[in-house]
Write a protein that holds these residues in place. Structure first.
Motif, PDB file in Angstrom:
ATOM      1  N   SER A  83      24.775  60.266 -26.665  1.00 24.18           N
ATOM      2  CA  SER A  83      24.787  59.899 -28.078  1.00 24.18           C
ATOM      3  C   SER A  83      24.319  58.456 -28.240  1.00 24.18           C
ATOM      4  N   MET A 122      33.310  69.329 -29.831  1.00 24.63           N
ATOM      5  CA  MET A 122      33.566  69.437 -28.394  1.00 24.63           C
ATOM      6  C   MET A 122      34.402  68.265 -27.900  1.00 24.63           C
ATOM      7  N   ASN A 123      34.059  67.066 -28.358  1.00 29.10           N
ATOM      8  CA  ASN A 123      34.832  65.901 -27.946  1.00 29.10           C
ATOM      9  C   ASN A 123      36.277  65.988 -28.438  1.00 29.10           C
ATOM     10  N   TYR A 173      20.723  72.200 -25.285  1.00 30.45           N
ATOM     11  CA  TYR A 173      21.503  72.565 -24.094  1.00 30.45           C
ATOM     12  C   TYR A 173      20.908  73.781 -23.375  1.00 30.45           C
ATOM     13  N   ARG A 225      27.235  65.659 -21.062  1.00 35.24           N
ATOM     14  CA  ARG A 225      26.854  66.172 -22.373  1.00 35.24           C
ATOM     15  C   ARG A 225      25.631  65.408 -22.868  1.00 35.24           C
ATOM     16  N   LEU A 226      25.146  65.737 -24.052  1.00 36.86           N
ATOM     17  CA  LEU A 226      24.066  64.967 -24.641  1.00 36.86           C
ATOM     18  C   LEU A 226      24.489  63.512 -24.785  1.00 36.86           C
ATOM     19  N   GLU A 236      30.462  60.030 -22.433  1.00 37.36           N
ATOM     20  CA  GLU A 236      31.585  60.064 -23.377  1.00 37.36           C
ATOM     21  C   GLU A 236      32.923  60.063 -22.663  1.00 37.36           C
ATOM     22  N   HIS A 261      20.428  62.137 -30.225  1.00 33.07           N
ATOM     23  CA  HIS A 261      20.932  62.609 -28.945  1.00 33.07           C
ATOM     24  C   HIS A 261      19.803  62.729 -27.927  1.00 33.07           C
ATOM     25  N   GLU A 308      28.939  68.274 -31.661  1.00 32.59           N
ATOM     26  CA  GLU A 308      29.272  67.345 -30.577  1.00 32.59           C
ATOM     27  C   GLU A 308      30.662  66.747 -30.788  1.00 32.59           C
ATOM     28  N   LEU A 362      25.711  66.778 -34.947  1.00 37.82           N
ATOM     29  CA  LEU A 362      26.743  65.774 -34.696  1.00 37.82           C
ATOM     30  C   LEU A 362      28.124  66.387 -34.833  1.00 37.82           C
ATOM     31  N   ILE A 421      22.057  73.244 -30.908  1.00 41.15           N
ATOM     32  CA  ILE A 421      22.821  73.238 -29.654  1.00 41.15           C
ATOM     33  C   ILE A 421      22.111  74.079 -28.598  1.00 41.15           C
TER      34      ILE A 421
END
Length: 287
Positions: free
Chosen positions: A162, A89-90, A31, A159-160, A143, A194, A86, A83, A27
């Protein structure tokens, strides 16, 4: 947690803690160009923890938790820790975001106006957004689209990106200079890799945009375009929103305004080149 990363994506700050170093290291690397939360205070916390004390070292299994969690969610192997972060966070956004109307959609911007794309899994909205980014559009997110319930504007959440399965090769060829994360094979979503949004997307992520076009893509059929009437658009977007019901009247008002002021189109496409051509044509037509 022993290992912690702090980052801000658009208007939302996250604190990600992990029992293991590797997910947080990934991360921090991917990021690294993102800011930290304002005043060091995160909006949401994500926890990556072992399913049991012995699972930290013996067949490590990553459980996803945080401020909000799904108790019966299956753990992921440690090699898929990025993953898991991610997804964590989602998950926080989907279960707890109340400031914005959330649409499960990708969004790109040009000249201060936003194109929002939403559809079922496999519709290709992430790939299309990433391809448009390589063609001069600003990526606002792949996303979630964050619709301000007061102003109606869309806020960036880049975000990244996917990428899944065949989309990985498509973007590796389309953006050979881009930064990519490790290939995560055989995840619950298939192969995942990503992609880091470009400098424009990250640098302008605090700049909102006026929604100008709603697009519902479908991958597979022959090329076609049709108008989506407001009633159908409203139903589709209620299904695409993770917090419409929780927002109550604010959600209804925001969605009604979006549907009433933004034209909607559906496109069918057999390949990405056709999808880009259809999107460009619709954008030029409605400009």
């Amino acid at each position: 947690m022993k290992h912690v990363a702090m980052l801000r994506i658009g208007p939302v700050g996250f604190r990600i803690g992990s029992d293991w170093r590797a997910p947080v290291a990934a991360i921090r690397d991917l990021y690294r160009d993102y800011p930290t939360p304002e005043d060091g205070i995160a909006d949401f916390n994500v926890r990556l923890f072992a399913a049991g004390p012995w699972r930290r070292v013996l067949r490590p299994a990553v459980m996803i938790g945080g401020d909000f969690t799904i108790p019966d969610a299956a753990p992921l192997p440690l090699r898929q820790g990025l993953l898991a972060a991610e997804m964590g966070m989602n998950l926080q956004m989907a279960l707890a975001q109340r400031r914005y109307l959330l649409l499960h959609a990708s969004a790109v911007e040009r000249d201060g106006r936003a194109l929002l794309m939403t559809g079922v899994s496999g519709a290709g909205k992430s790939t299309l957004a990433a391809l448009l980014m390589t063609r001069g559009w600003r990526l606002m997110g792949d996303e979630f689209a964050l619709v301000d319930t007061q102003t109606g504007r869309v806020h960036g959440f880049p975000r990244l990106i996917s990428l899944k399965n065949d989309a990985i090769g498509v973007m590796e060829r389309a953006a050979p200079a881009a930064r990519f994360g490790p290939l995560l094979a055989a995840t619950p979503k298939g192969d995942v890799r990503h992609m880091v949004p470009d400098a424009v997307a990250i640098g302008a992520m605090d700049v909102p945009a006026i929604p100008a076009l709603l697009l519902f893509p479908t991958f597979g059929p022959a090329a076609a375009t049709r108008i989506v009437e407001p009633a159908e658009t409203f139903v589709r977007l209620t299904q695409a929103s993770t917090n419409y019901v929780a927002l109550g009247e604010r959600g209804f008002d925001a969605l009604t305004r979006l549907v009433g002021t933004v034209p909607a189109r559906a496109i069918d496409y057999p390949d990405t080149a056709t999808a880009i051509a259809l999107a460009d044509a619709l954008w030029d037509e409605l400009a």
